[in-house]
Design a protein around this motif. Structure first.
Motif, mmCIF file in Angstrom:
data_model
loop_
_atom_site.group_PDB
_atom_site.id
_atom_site.type_symbol
_atom_site.label_atom_id
_atom_site.label_comp_id
_atom_site.label_asym_id
_atom_site.label_seq_id
_atom_site.Cartn_x
_atom_site.Cartn_y
_atom_site.Cartn_z
ATOM 1 N N GLY A 18 -29.509 -29.472 1.391
ATOM 2 C CA GLY A 18 -28.596 -28.496 1.054
ATOM 3 C C GLY A 18 -27.246 -29.675 0.616
ATOM 4 N N LYS A 19 -26.835 -30.852 1.355
ATOM 5 C CA LYS A 19 -25.994 -31.396 1.152
ATOM 6 C C LYS A 19 -25.560 -32.442 -0.010
ATOM 7 C CE LYS A 19 -24.218 -30.699 5.310
ATOM 8 N NZ LYS A 19 -25.568 -31.099 6.782
ATOM 9 N N GLU A 20 -24.866 -32.559 -0.871
ATOM 10 C CA GLU A 20 -24.255 -33.750 -1.270
ATOM 11 C C GLU A 20 -24.382 -34.934 -0.819
ATOM 12 O OE1 GLU A 20 -20.934 -35.143 -3.514
ATOM 13 O OE2 GLU A 20 -22.126 -33.763 -5.225
ATOM 14 N N VAL A 21 -25.655 -36.193 -1.708
ATOM 15 C CA VAL A 21 -25.933 -37.432 -1.485
ATOM 16 C C VAL A 21 -25.335 -38.175 -2.667
ATOM 17 C CG1 VAL A 21 -26.994 -36.790 0.903
ATOM 18 C CG2 VAL A 21 -28.243 -37.384 -1.348
ATOM 19 N N THR A 22 -25.582 -39.609 -2.191
ATOM 20 C CA THR A 22 -25.108 -40.631 -3.052
ATOM 21 C C THR A 22 -25.908 -41.720 -2.853
ATOM 22 O OG1 THR A 22 -22.668 -39.722 -3.440
ATOM 23 C CG2 THR A 22 -23.652 -42.101 -4.180
ATOM 24 N N VAL A 23 -26.995 -41.934 -3.703
ATOM 25 C CA VAL A 23 -28.098 -43.202 -3.786
ATOM 26 C C VAL A 23 -28.035 -43.834 -4.441
ATOM 27 C CG1 VAL A 23 -30.435 -43.516 -2.556
ATOM 28 C CG2 VAL A 23 -29.879 -41.401 -2.392
ATOM 29 N N GLY A 24 -28.311 -44.914 -4.400
ATOM 30 C CA GLY A 24 -28.051 -46.357 -5.437
ATOM 31 C C GLY A 24 -29.365 -47.072 -5.237
ATOM 32 N N GLY A 25 -29.904 -47.325 -6.370
ATOM 33 C CA GLY A 25 -31.416 -47.554 -6.056
ATOM 34 C C GLY A 25 -32.118 -48.499 -7.272
ATOM 35 N N TRP A 26 -33.255 -48.786 -7.597
ATOM 36 C CA TRP A 26 -33.593 -48.886 -9.097
ATOM 37 C C TRP A 26 -35.471 -48.166 -9.107
ATOM 38 C CZ3 TRP A 26 -32.373 -52.101 -4.607
ATOM 39 C CH2 TRP A 26 -31.305 -53.625 -4.561
ATOM 40 N N ILE A 27 -34.595 -48.189 -10.577
ATOM 41 C CA ILE A 27 -35.720 -47.222 -11.692
ATOM 42 C C ILE A 27 -36.925 -47.795 -11.245
ATOM 43 C CG2 ILE A 27 -36.340 -45.824 -13.772
ATOM 44 C CD1 ILE A 27 -33.457 -45.173 -14.262
ATOM 45 N N ARG A 28 -38.061 -46.984 -10.687
ATOM 46 C CA ARG A 28 -39.358 -47.212 -10.389
ATOM 47 C C ARG A 28 -40.180 -46.596 -12.183
ATOM 48 N NH1 ARG A 28 -42.219 -49.322 -6.140
ATOM 49 N NH2 ARG A 28 -41.115 -50.903 -5.252
ATOM 50 N N SER A 29 -39.497 -45.448 -12.328
ATOM 51 C CA SER A 29 -40.093 -44.188 -13.781
ATOM 52 C C SER A 29 -39.234 -43.567 -14.295
ATOM 53 C CB SER A 29 -41.268 -44.217 -13.232
ATOM 54 O OG SER A 29 -41.026 -42.908 -12.550
ATOM 55 N N VAL A 30 -39.071 -43.298 -14.967
ATOM 56 C CA VAL A 30 -38.526 -42.665 -15.956
ATOM 57 C C VAL A 30 -39.132 -41.037 -16.614
ATOM 58 C CG1 VAL A 30 -36.088 -41.614 -16.630
ATOM 59 C CG2 VAL A 30 -36.725 -44.252 -15.921
ATOM 60 N N ARG A 31 -38.857 -40.078 -16.765
ATOM 61 C CA ARG A 31 -39.712 -39.302 -17.730
ATOM 62 C C ARG A 31 -38.908 -37.992 -17.551
ATOM 63 N NH1 ARG A 31 -43.198 -35.498 -14.861
ATOM 64 N NH2 ARG A 31 -42.802 -35.881 -12.809
ATOM 65 N N ASP A 32 -38.615 -37.513 -19.375
ATOM 66 C CA ASP A 32 -37.674 -36.331 -19.655
ATOM 67 C C ASP A 32 -38.219 -35.968 -21.229
ATOM 68 O OD1 ASP A 32 -37.589 -38.824 -21.674
ATOM 69 O OD2 ASP A 32 -35.549 -37.317 -22.664
ATOM 70 N N SER A 33 -37.838 -34.741 -20.614
ATOM 71 C CA SER A 33 -37.918 -33.567 -21.464
ATOM 72 C C SER A 33 -37.384 -33.746 -22.341
ATOM 73 C CB SER A 33 -38.660 -32.184 -20.366
ATOM 74 O OG SER A 33 -38.294 -31.420 -20.289
ATOM 75 N N LYS A 34 -37.208 -32.708 -23.114
ATOM 76 C CA LYS A 34 -35.461 -32.047 -23.893
ATOM 77 C C LYS A 34 -34.285 -32.075 -23.007
ATOM 78 C CE LYS A 34 -37.115 -30.924 -28.145
ATOM 79 N NZ LYS A 34 -37.705 -29.485 -29.488
ATOM 80 N N THR A 35 -34.609 -31.503 -21.445
ATOM 81 C CA THR A 35 -33.430 -30.648 -21.012
ATOM 82 C C THR A 35 -32.974 -31.084 -19.548
ATOM 83 O OG1 THR A 35 -34.947 -28.766 -19.713
ATOM 84 C CG2 THR A 35 -33.207 -28.395 -22.554
ATOM 85 N N PHE A 36 -34.125 -31.673 -19.405
ATOM 86 C CA PHE A 36 -34.579 -32.046 -17.936
ATOM 87 C C PHE A 36 -35.008 -33.882 -18.017
ATOM 88 C CE2 PHE A 36 -38.455 -30.796 -16.052
ATOM 89 C CZ PHE A 36 -39.022 -29.896 -17.035
ATOM 90 N N GLY A 37 -35.037 -34.596 -16.954
ATOM 91 C CA GLY A 37 -36.031 -35.497 -16.585
ATOM 92 C C GLY A 37 -35.926 -35.859 -15.157
ATOM 93 N N PHE A 38 -36.920 -37.082 -14.705
ATOM 94 C CA PHE A 38 -37.391 -37.060 -13.357
ATOM 95 C C PHE A 38 -37.441 -38.691 -13.649
ATOM 96 C CE2 PHE A 38 -40.180 -33.726 -13.551
ATOM 97 C CZ PHE A 38 -39.837 -32.657 -12.803
ATOM 98 N N ILE A 39 -36.131 -38.813 -12.540
ATOM 99 C CA ILE A 39 -36.252 -40.391 -11.646
ATOM 100 C C ILE A 39 -37.553 -40.796 -11.121
ATOM 101 C CG2 ILE A 39 -34.948 -42.349 -11.966
ATOM 102 C CD1 ILE A 39 -33.139 -41.392 -13.175
#
Lengths: 463, 463
Positions: A18-39
């Motif tokens: 429930g908290k806001e966090v900030t994370v840095g990293g490298w993308i292993r995969s991205v997939r998106d539909s029209k309105t949202f996506g997963f990384i």
């Protein structure tokens, strides 16, 4: 930058929920539909990856969706527990900052690559699952070794890498020089004038810190070395590298029994440490590299190691000579097939073989009362054979110099070593553990090139 | 053998009081009267020595009384608390076994020896008080460094010792070869044919693991190296060795501020660890080597380090130019006299100097927005000057290659390094800590030869 690591998120997900966090990293995969996506994001601190969900409310939604594998991003968002999903939580991103893009020809696309191929990109392979696991475990093993010895008040000694002696006797050496090979200074005898070299004489890379280590054991009682050693051997196998790290403890007021106790305790400590501190990595190895790995390691950690003399071992092995390529008889050196048979078939657990014939062992090993054998020990483990070799050292000046004469060794080269037998000599012992062999053993990896960040072998010294 | 160490006895003397114990060690001194005698014994596990009382009831009373300094013995006897004496307890010996005698020409008699003399017997000097203290503290510092980084989940990376690159750029290198110098293979161009060498090309000993380390930081986020590095520089000073160990952490998704925070936390951690775990040794250094040592170290551990830009530092120093051999002006490199003045006189605590002119720093440092300075940092400490040097790295491909062109560097030599800027580049930073300089700083020892077990310097490669 106040970033949270993926490891921290996994270790304390309840705290961050429930908290806001900030994370840095490298993308292993991205997939998106029209309105949202997963990384799927990896920041290298934890074996598991982080799932990030992002939405078209973001200004750079389209740009993010087009990012290639390998791109570096910083994600801000709320951590949401997802108890019904495969992953325990995800980040609902509110902002994604693109740090550095990757390209469509990034060499690590989302597919399986062969070990051979990955060896050609040793600067990038630590970004793959396998090598994330290997090199984190390598790091943990190194630390476990330090921790084991330091908790027992052993003194860590940096024995020298460049040595003026060619008397270490363990193999072919690399020459170290500042002479200009295209313009060598010549002596009157028509040979190279080594007195003009940096150290005023010919020098080599060390093959073992043991003799130096003994001098410190005679001052601190218990010491260990942990440093690189070198063999200029032209052997292109899966188990040999020209540059590898070695651990060499040396203990004074101690005999062969003490030495075996120490080696056994150390191996068990390392195994337990890695199983406890890298469970995700070990589960990965067990699933993809060696299905019996964890069972075998737990067996080693939980069993009392066997102890058998070489002479008894030969008798035991002789009964199975029909199963061996090399037939055994008293006086022969044990081959890997014999070692593995002993530990896997006969003892079904790790075993120390002791008291080898003196003629197949090094000059510094303590002569037993039988006059034929020396107080040597090799530790054999299932799945690999010998993992540790050691001995009680000859502490008697006359016996040691007698043995050196037999072997034609030049006493003057060993003055400092003989001094230890003149000034307060005492029983002492030690062993050597090849670090890479240990990493192979704990990970199940079968090629030494795949447990060294930048391996050096005949004809290969890249990066 | 079931021996108790002197360290255990001192740590738990109450537990052992009135009990029989067995201790092995080396004689520091013996003195006897007609019916009894005293032995001062060291077993190397603890800085304090053990007092042994023995009596003429022993069969070998006369023989023991004649033992020379340095002899190895095993003592059985009862531990008796002696609250009114100088030492807190003594052993009332019932049996003394002579392990190995020493001789009357033992080089370490009970008197002060010069550091110069002790350097000639590097295999025996760890038996003296000073070197017992130095090399135990060296071991503890090494462990503190591992502990610090491992507790923060940094991955320990063994960067290679033998390198095929001469692109590390930090100094003169040693050549590593298996070619027979007396019989070199020559190419058609009349030069040595390096393709015949072990690795198929010319190779050298590493001068820094940084570039390799960066490749691992781009996979694991936070990494550190800790290994030997080499300089073939013909400088015969008290602060330079040809072989020394270096620690090089590298952190991704991190800038110069993060880098300074890390360096400051690390130094404080090391100091606190050593003060806590080697109080006897540190008291010895404070008494005999440097009277201000402990106060200075506690000051460092307890203060917030200052932070000042190079440009501001130059302005501050300029006001005192009359006190310097080398006058400062913007663009000049800082000499030790300036560094010490800054930290000792102006800031009176450790200070980071940041943002140096790009022309006096390495090509890989991140260019600041002013186009003139780079995001470098040097950490200066009282009593020594620079102890750590680091920077944020240039993560931008175009800026980095631009800078390389300016300096005439060959891009092909840095392919792997440039790949990091093509595939998911991110801000990152790191620093280097010379391990021996750190040991000198914590012990007060003033010659690098006296903090390395077997030092290698121009013309010197003994044992």
């Amino acid at each position: 930058m106040e970033l949270i690591t993926v490891r921290e998120l996994f270790k304390e997900k309840e705290k961050f929920a429930g908290k806001e966090v900030t994370v840095g990293g490298w993308i292993r995969s991205v997939r998106d539909s029209k309105t949202f996506g997963f990384i799927v994001l990896s920041d290298g601190t934890y074996f598991e990856t982080l799932q990030v969900v992002y939405h078209d409310k973001m200004e750079n939604f389209a740009e993010v969706s087009k990012l290639n594998v390998g791109s570096a991003i910083i994600v801000k968002g709320e951590l949401t527990l997802t108890p019904d999903a495969k992953q325990p939580f995800e980040i609902q991103a509110t902002e994604i900052i693109i740090e550095g893009k990757s390209t469509s020809d990034y060499p690590l696309q989302k597919k399986r690559h062969s070990m051979e191929y990955l060896r050609t990109i040793s600067h990038l392979r630590p970004r793959t699952n396998t090598f994330q696991a290997v090199f984190r475990v390598r790091s943990l093993i190194a630390y476990a070794i330090h921790k084991f010895f330091q908790e027992r008040d052993f003194v860590y000694v940096h024995t020298p890498i460049i040595t003026g002696s060619d008397a270490e006797g363990a193999g072919e050496m690399f020459r170290v020089t500042t002479l200009d090979l295209d313009n060598l200074p010549m002596g009157e005898d028509g040979k190279v004038d080594n007195s003009k070299d940096f150290f005023g004489k010919a020098t080599n890379l060390t093959v073992s810190g043991q003799l130096n280590g003994e001098t410190y054991a005679m001052a601190f009682k218990n010491i260990y070395t942990f440093g690189p050693t070198f063999r200029a051997e032209n052997s292109n196998t899966t188990r040999h590298a020209a540059e590898f790290w070695m651990i060499e403890p040396e203990i004074a007021f101690a005999d062969l029994e003490d030495n075996m106790d120490l080696a056994e305790a150390m191996l068990k400590y390392i195994i337990n440490y890695v199983l406890e501190n890298a469970p995700e990595e070990m589960a990965f190895f067990n699933q993809f590299i060696d299905k019996e790995l964890i069972e075998r390691l737990k067996g080693v950690a939980g069993s009392d190691f066997g102890r058998v003399s070489y002479t008894e071992a030969i008798e035991l092995l002789k009964e199975h000579n029909d199963e061996f390529d090399y037939k055994v008889s008293w006086g022969c050196d044990l081959q890997t097939e014999h070692e593995r048979y002993l530990t896997e078939k006969i003892f079904k657990r790790p075993v120390f073989v002791t008291d080898y014939p003196k003629d197949i062992k090094a000059f510094y090993m303590k002569l037993n009362e039988d006059g034929k054998t020396v107080a040597a020990m090799d530790c054999l483990v299932p799945g690999i054979g010998e993992i540790i070799g050691g001995s009680q050292r000859e502490e008697d000046y006359d016996l040691l110099t007698g043995r050196m004469k037999e072997l034609g060794l030049n006493e003057a080269d060993y003055d400092f070593y003989l001094d230890l037998r003149k000034y307060g000599s005492t029983r002492h012992a030690g062993f050597g553990l090849g670090f890479e062999r240990c990493v192979m053993y704990l990970t199940g990896m079968s090629n030494i090139r795949d447990v060294i960040p930048f391996p050096r072998t005949v004809g290969n010294c890249e990066l």
